[in-house]
Design a protein around this motif. Sequence first.
Motif, PDB file in Angstrom:
ATOM      1  N   ARG A 110       0.997  -1.220  -0.179  1.00  0.00           N
ATOM      2  CA  ARG A 110       0.538  -0.161   0.336  1.00  0.00           C
ATOM      3  C   ARG A 110       0.698   1.302  -0.072  1.00  0.00           C
ATOM      4  O   ARG A 110       0.832   2.153   0.441  1.00  0.00           O
ATOM      5  N   ALA A 111       1.635   1.120  -0.813  1.00  0.00           N
ATOM      6  CA  ALA A 111       2.968   2.556  -0.971  1.00  0.00           C
ATOM      7  C   ALA A 111       2.611   3.421  -1.999  1.00  0.00           C
ATOM      8  O   ALA A 111       1.989   2.749  -3.093  1.00  0.00           O
ATOM      9  N   HIS A 112       3.581   4.019  -2.135  1.00  0.00           N
ATOM     10  CA  HIS A 112       3.150   4.711  -3.589  1.00  0.00           C
ATOM     11  C   HIS A 112       4.596   5.000  -3.919  1.00  0.00           C
ATOM     12  O   HIS A 112       5.509   5.212  -3.596  1.00  0.00           O
ATOM     13  N   ILE A 113       4.400   5.476  -5.747  1.00  0.00           N
ATOM     14  CA  ILE A 113       5.706   5.560  -6.485  1.00  0.00           C
ATOM     15  C   ILE A 113       5.994   6.366  -6.842  1.00  0.00           C
ATOM     16  O   ILE A 113       4.923   7.363  -7.549  1.00  0.00           O
ATOM     17  N   VAL A 114       7.007   6.878  -6.546  1.00  0.00           N
ATOM     18  CA  VAL A 114       7.055   8.456  -7.474  1.00  0.00           C
ATOM     19  C   VAL A 114       8.433   8.071  -8.931  1.00  0.00           C
ATOM     20  O   VAL A 114       9.768   7.512  -8.079  1.00  0.00           O
ATOM     21  N   ALA A 115       7.665   7.809  -9.769  1.00  0.00           N
ATOM     22  CA  ALA A 115       8.817   7.742 -10.894  1.00  0.00           C
ATOM     23  C   ALA A 115       9.140   8.609 -11.568  1.00  0.00           C
ATOM     24  O   ALA A 115       8.475   9.378 -12.395  1.00  0.00           O
ATOM     25  N   SER A 116      10.611   9.108 -11.492  1.00  0.00           N
ATOM     26  CA  SER A 116      11.382   9.839 -12.018  1.00  0.00           C
ATOM     27  C   SER A 116      11.953   9.011 -14.062  1.00  0.00           C
ATOM     28  O   SER A 116      12.835   8.487 -13.682  1.00  0.00           O
ATOM     29  N   PHE A 117      11.763   9.806 -14.931  1.00  0.00           N
ATOM     30  CA  PHE A 117      12.321   9.222 -16.611  1.00  0.00           C
ATOM     31  C   PHE A 117      12.536  10.469 -17.427  1.00  0.00           C
ATOM     32  O   PHE A 117      12.216  10.993 -17.251  1.00  0.00           O
ATOM     33  N   PRO A 118      13.406   9.795 -18.154  1.00  0.00           N
ATOM     34  CA  PRO A 118      13.559  11.271 -19.020  1.00  0.00           C
ATOM     35  C   PRO A 118      11.939  11.011 -20.379  1.00  0.00           C
ATOM     36  O   PRO A 118      11.648   9.521 -20.235  1.00  0.00           O
ATOM     37  N   LEU A 119      12.510  11.301 -21.341  1.00  0.00           N
ATOM     38  CA  LEU A 119      11.388  11.643 -22.435  1.00  0.00           C
ATOM     39  C   LEU A 119      10.977  10.604 -23.450  1.00  0.00           C
ATOM     40  O   LEU A 119       9.897   9.620 -22.674  1.00  0.00           O
ATOM     41  N   ASP A 120      11.867   9.999 -23.664  1.00  0.00           N
ATOM     42  CA  ASP A 120      11.977   8.239 -24.397  1.00  0.00           C
ATOM     43  C   ASP A 120      12.139   7.917 -23.523  1.00  0.00           C
ATOM     44  O   ASP A 120      11.832   6.097 -24.247  1.00  0.00           O
ATOM     45  N   ALA A 121      11.935   7.060 -22.355  1.00  0.00           N
ATOM     46  CA  ALA A 121      10.921   6.141 -21.838  1.00  0.00           C
ATOM     47  C   ALA A 121       9.827   6.365 -20.955  1.00  0.00           C
ATOM     48  O   ALA A 121       9.326   5.833 -20.487  1.00  0.00           O
ATOM     49  N   LEU A 122       8.882   7.382 -21.791  1.00  0.00           N
ATOM     50  CA  LEU A 122       7.436   7.583 -21.329  1.00  0.00           C
ATOM     51  C   LEU A 122       7.137   6.903 -21.852  1.00  0.00           C
ATOM     52  O   LEU A 122       5.715   6.031 -20.614  1.00  0.00           O
ATOM     53  N   ASP A 123       6.631   5.930 -22.717  1.00  0.00           N
ATOM     54  CA  ASP A 123       5.885   4.930 -23.286  1.00  0.00           C
ATOM     55  C   ASP A 123       5.872   3.926 -22.637  1.00  0.00           C
ATOM     56  O   ASP A 123       4.689   2.950 -22.106  1.00  0.00           O
ATOM     57  N   ILE A 124       6.659   3.481 -21.816  1.00  0.00           N
ATOM     58  CA  ILE A 124       7.460   1.926 -21.387  1.00  0.00           C
ATOM     59  C   ILE A 124       6.601   2.213 -19.730  1.00  0.00           C
ATOM     60  O   ILE A 124       6.209   1.365 -19.035  1.00  0.00           O
TER      61      ILE A 124
END
Length: 307
Positions: free
Chosen positions: A88-102
């Motif tokens: 019951r945790a939350h994810i904060v995901a940071s990523f570059p634009l080229d990884a947006l779709d996946i």
Amino acid sequence: MTGFDGFGGQTARRAILVADDAIAADDAAIAARAAGVVIGDTIGFAGIADALDAIPHADLLLVEAAGVEPATLDEALPLLARRARSDRAHIVASFPLDALDIVSLHLLGGPATLLCDAGPEERVAAIALCGGTGDGVHAAERDAERLRRLNAEIARVAEALLKLSRNGAGGDGVRDRGSDFVAPPTEDAAPVEITAATVRGVIRARRLRDQYFADGLFADPAWDMLLDLFAARLEGIAVSVSSLCIASAVPPTTGLRWITTMTDAGLLMRREDPSDRRRAFVTLTARAVSGMEGYAQAVAKAGLGWA
């Protein structure tokens, strides 16, 4: 769960940091401290299943996807999403634009905040909004207020489209809120052909405004997305999450928030790309299609321009 009392008696939340890139890991650690979050464990993407099994619990999963291969993300992100649901945790995901779709394929719509090419302040606000207790709390409150306004706007759009879908092209006319204007009756008017070229022309006209006025003055991501998806439907083409974020004319992180909220409002839905399982398409729901068609017919028959 292990707590940490260092902010006026409040217990900071513990986080797992997942990162391969050293710079991204440092940035995440700095943002976490500013938001009052304790990073209990730092792991890499290699062998992530065993690493997660060795950690008993966490309140947050901070995921840094910079420098990670798509195939690795494709394997790791479902494991992280499953762990978040289990804890019951939350994810904060940071990523570059080229990884947006996946990233959006696996995490969009789940217990996650997605940050695409985000700056330090946005990282701190996102982490603090998930329960930090440090200096980032005020930024989180401001972010929460923006999200409340976003949700209210989406609810208004959904209500308007639902009304149009119920009334159809032969309803009571198009009424401008706060004015006495009522469109001419259209009950007996023949249906008007709405083409993709017409909708694309509306989109181009909206973008032309940016050449003559300050950036962001006419930001309306919800309507820009609806127009783009409506045109794509008429053309018979599919729209990826990344393409839709570009069409929204706002930063990708903001676009992802709108996609999530509009999906929750029943206007958008996602489906996997049959030719590439690492990508998802976004389409209008039947409710949204009915509303867009009703709106297009109403403004055409009334002789009005698209807004």
